[in-house]
Motif scaffolding. Structure first.
Motif, PDB file in Angstrom:
ATOM      1  N   TRP A 190      18.226  25.323  17.339  1.00 28.44           N
ATOM      2  CA  TRP A 190      16.898  24.947  17.193  1.00 28.44           C
ATOM      3  C   TRP A 190      16.525  25.987  15.825  1.00 28.44           C
ATOM      4  O   TRP A 190      16.980  27.489  16.129  1.00 28.44           O
ATOM      5  CB  TRP A 190      15.570  25.094  18.061  1.00 28.44           C
ATOM      6  CG  TRP A 190      14.349  24.659  17.510  1.00 28.44           C
ATOM      7  CD1 TRP A 190      13.580  23.689  17.206  1.00 28.44           C
ATOM      8  CD2 TRP A 190      13.312  25.904  17.427  1.00 28.44           C
ATOM      9  NE1 TRP A 190      12.282  23.691  16.704  1.00 28.44           N
ATOM     10  CE2 TRP A 190      12.213  25.135  16.800  1.00 28.44           C
ATOM     11  CE3 TRP A 190      13.214  27.172  17.567  1.00 28.44           C
ATOM     12  CZ2 TRP A 190      10.912  25.838  16.577  1.00 28.44           C
ATOM     13  CZ3 TRP A 190      12.141  27.697  17.063  1.00 28.44           C
ATOM     14  CH2 TRP A 190      10.909  27.097  16.793  1.00 28.44           C
ATOM     15  N   PRO A 216      12.568  11.609  20.868  1.00 29.27           N
ATOM     16  CA  PRO A 216      12.148  12.701  19.879  1.00 29.27           C
ATOM     17  C   PRO A 216      11.494  13.794  20.633  1.00 29.27           C
ATOM     18  O   PRO A 216      10.718  13.908  21.675  1.00 29.27           O
ATOM     19  CB  PRO A 216      11.033  11.822  19.180  1.00 29.27           C
ATOM     20  CG  PRO A 216      11.050  10.467  19.429  1.00 29.27           C
ATOM     21  CD  PRO A 216      11.733  10.439  21.072  1.00 29.27           C
ATOM     22  N   ALA A 248      12.946  23.899  10.248  1.00 25.97           N
ATOM     23  CA  ALA A 248      13.076  22.432  10.606  1.00 25.97           C
ATOM     24  C   ALA A 248      11.762  21.577  10.111  1.00 25.97           C
ATOM     25  O   ALA A 248      10.556  21.890  10.323  1.00 25.97           O
ATOM     26  CB  ALA A 248      13.360  21.768  11.720  1.00 25.97           C
ATOM     27  N   ASP A 249      12.075  20.416   9.192  1.00 24.43           N
ATOM     28  CA  ASP A 249      10.882  19.761   8.336  1.00 24.43           C
ATOM     29  C   ASP A 249      10.587  18.518   9.094  1.00 24.43           C
ATOM     30  O   ASP A 249      11.224  17.349   8.651  1.00 24.43           O
ATOM     31  CB  ASP A 249      11.220  19.602   7.034  1.00 24.43           C
ATOM     32  CG  ASP A 249      10.069  19.095   6.258  1.00 24.43           C
ATOM     33  OD1 ASP A 249       9.062  19.455   6.643  1.00 24.43           O
ATOM     34  OD2 ASP A 249      10.489  18.363   5.274  1.00 24.43           O
ATOM     35  N   ASP A 250       9.890  18.802  10.254  1.00 23.77           N
ATOM     36  CA  ASP A 250       9.238  17.337  10.958  1.00 23.77           C
ATOM     37  C   ASP A 250       8.452  17.759  11.750  1.00 23.77           C
ATOM     38  O   ASP A 250       8.070  18.973  12.036  1.00 23.77           O
ATOM     39  CB  ASP A 250      10.704  17.068  11.922  1.00 23.77           C
ATOM     40  CG  ASP A 250      10.535  17.983  13.140  1.00 23.77           C
ATOM     41  OD1 ASP A 250      10.066  17.891  13.993  1.00 23.77           O
ATOM     42  OD2 ASP A 250      11.467  18.896  13.070  1.00 23.77           O
ATOM     43  N   PRO A 251       7.439  16.770  11.807  1.00 27.95           N
ATOM     44  CA  PRO A 251       6.127  16.973  12.394  1.00 27.95           C
ATOM     45  C   PRO A 251       6.042  17.508  13.831  1.00 27.95           C
ATOM     46  O   PRO A 251       5.214  18.484  14.077  1.00 27.95           O
ATOM     47  CB  PRO A 251       5.384  15.508  12.443  1.00 27.95           C
ATOM     48  CG  PRO A 251       6.331  14.717  11.417  1.00 27.95           C
ATOM     49  CD  PRO A 251       7.755  15.398  11.442  1.00 27.95           C
ATOM     50  N   THR A 257       8.177  19.658  15.068  1.00 31.29           N
ATOM     51  CA  THR A 257       8.342  21.066  15.288  1.00 31.29           C
ATOM     52  C   THR A 257       7.311  21.964  14.612  1.00 31.29           C
ATOM     53  O   THR A 257       6.802  22.900  15.149  1.00 31.29           O
ATOM     54  CB  THR A 257       9.503  21.616  14.353  1.00 31.29           C
ATOM     55  OG1 THR A 257      10.909  21.038  15.016  1.00 31.29           O
ATOM     56  CG2 THR A 257       9.808  22.852  14.146  1.00 31.29           C
ATOM     57  N   THR A 258       6.635  21.379  13.550  1.00 25.35           N
ATOM     58  CA  THR A 258       5.267  21.939  12.843  1.00 25.35           C
ATOM     59  C   THR A 258       4.147  22.077  13.827  1.00 25.35           C
ATOM     60  O   THR A 258       3.628  22.969  13.991  1.00 25.35           O
ATOM     61  CB  THR A 258       4.908  21.156  11.718  1.00 25.35           C
ATOM     62  OG1 THR A 258       6.043  21.101  10.577  1.00 25.35           O
ATOM     63  CG2 THR A 258       3.548  21.767  10.734  1.00 25.35           C
ATOM     64  N   GLY A 265      15.151  17.901  17.908  1.00 26.11           N
ATOM     65  CA  GLY A 265      15.675  16.622  17.213  1.00 26.11           C
ATOM     66  C   GLY A 265      15.723  15.567  18.270  1.00 26.11           C
ATOM     67  O   GLY A 265      15.348  15.701  19.292  1.00 26.11           O
ATOM     68  N   GLU A 266      16.437  14.463  17.569  1.00 25.92           N
ATOM     69  CA  GLU A 266      16.629  13.187  18.530  1.00 25.92           C
ATOM     70  C   GLU A 266      17.528  13.738  19.758  1.00 25.92           C
ATOM     71  O   GLU A 266      18.851  14.192  19.457  1.00 25.92           O
ATOM     72  CB  GLU A 266      17.131  12.132  17.937  1.00 25.92           C
ATOM     73  CG  GLU A 266      16.249  11.447  16.724  1.00 25.92           C
ATOM     74  CD  GLU A 266      15.008  10.751  17.308  1.00 25.92           C
ATOM     75  OE1 GLU A 266      15.576   9.914  18.450  1.00 25.92           O
ATOM     76  OE2 GLU A 266      14.117  10.858  16.828  1.00 25.92           O
TER      77      GLU A 266
END
Length: 389
Positions: free
Chosen positions: A293, A357, A297-300, A302-303, A361-362
């Motif tokens: 990890w 999800p 990482a650009d995903d909701p 993680t944010t 990640g997946e």
């Protein structure tokens, strides 16, 4: 409202035989943890008991502390969502397999849990997970990366990528980035995790044609490396490759830089801790580590996770917090899949999880109950982990 409790195991905790049957150690009265509906519509009246065995003191405490944070944050959020609530009991194994055994016997006997999360170290897992398997209690490792863990039995799962899954990518990326031709390998040879890391490094280096000019071993409790580093420097390697826990990694990296060794240092999963940068300071710059990890990482998911973690704990999460948080996500997915908090239902539904999800990640479990999700290769830049380009 928080449905978790944190406790310390008493030295005189009742010890039950590891072969106690699943029927004798059910997590509650039969049917109490079976609800109605499925998925988001699942409703279970009683809280599902989840036990966590983490290293909160001892050599691996830096990992265990953030794991506890990740679990507690996930439980808070899941309980607030409603439908299914979780009662989390966190116990300290003191980075000692014997204490881990005591807690696992408690969680499968006198204080039965529907699922056990942990322990922190693979060395402990190899001794504790058979207890859970024999008792019919599913166990989810969130930081166990040594080979052979899930081979203990079909009640044993992990959401942590194995060293053999991450290290080949790390070695390939570092070889390309730095033009590696020969390296010196250093590892602690008295720990299952670091030995597994060494074996993965040796195989990966051989695969890409990088020569190992020397292999140097040390103890996981060592903190003085100057003589060994002088030995390593005499080979004039293109890089140092190290498999060690963070307590050894910090002084090793620091002393290497103090000795004027400016070549890349490539570490195993044990280097994945903010403690590396906090304690080694500028010496950590340029250290390369494979990871499960990365905070960039650009995903909701993680944010949102990072923001919630910072709001709650006033610090940034690390990989171990993320794997713990993801672990509770997976447990919740398994519980909701069958709308049951019973042990056997959780085991069956964990095994069937695919493309879930998560902040990792997946996520899917392989047929062997190992983790399957993307890995990332990191390098320390300006005091933080960044993706190695």
């Amino acid at each position: 409202m928080r449905w978790f409790r944190t406790a310390a195991v008493a030295a005189a905790a009742v010890t039950l035989a590891a072969c106690t049957s699943a029927d004798e150690t059910s997590a509650g009265p039969e049917g109490e943890l079976v609800g109605s509906g499925t998925g988001d519509e699942c409703t279970i009246d009683s809280p599902v008991p989840v036990g966590a065995v983490l290293s909160l003191t001892g050599a691996a405490a830096s990992y265990g502390e953030t794991q506890r944070n990740g679990l507690e944050l996930a439980v808070d959020q899941l309980n607030e969502a409603g439908g299914v609530t979780y009662e989390l009991t966190v116990e300290d194994d003191q980075t000692d397999p014997k204490q881990g055994i005591t807690v696992f016997e408690q969680f499968t006997g006198s204080d039965p849990q529907s699922v056990i999360i942990g322990p922190t170290l693979s060395n402990t897992a190899k001794q504790t997970d058979p207890i859970a398997h024999e008792a019919g209690t599913p166990v989810l490792g969130i930081s166990n990366t040594a080979e052979g863990i899930t081979e203990i039995g079909n009640y044993v799962f992990r959401d942590s990528l194995t060293e053999s899954a991450v290290i080949p990518e790390t070695v390939a990326a570092a070889t390309e980035a730095y033009g590696l031709q020969d390296v010196v390998v250093m590892y602690s040879n008295d720990d299952a995790f670091t030995e597994s890391g060494y074996e993965a490094f040796a195989a990966a280096l051989d695969e890409v044609g990088v020569e190992v000019s020397e292999t140097i071993t040390f103890s996981k409790s060592d903190t003085e490396f100057r003589a060994l580093l002088e030995q390593a420097a005499s080979s004039d390697p293109d890089a140092l490759v190290v498999s060690a826990l963070i307590e050894a990694a910090v002084p090793l990296v620091t002393q290497a830089r103090e000795a004027g060794m400016q070549m890349p240092i490539i570490g195993g999963n044990g280097f994945n801790s903010p403690q590396l940068m906090a304690d080694a300071g500028d010496a950590a710059e340029g250290v390369v580590v494979g990871a499960a990890w990365n905070s960039t990482a650009d995903d909701p998911l993680t944010t949102e996770f990072i923001q919630s973690y910072e709001d709650e704990y006033g610090a940034q999460p690390d990989q171990f917090a993320a794997q713990a948080y993801a672990g509770m996500t997976l447990v919740d997915s398994a519980v909701r899949a069958g709308c049951s908090g019973e042990r056997e239902a959780i085991r069956e539904n964990l095994a069937g999880l695919s493309d879930v999800p998560t902040v990792l990640g997946e996520f899917s479990f392989t047929d062997g109950r190992d983790a399957e999700h993307p890995a990332v290769v990191q390098v320390v830049e300006d005091g933080s982990f960044a993706v190695l380009e």
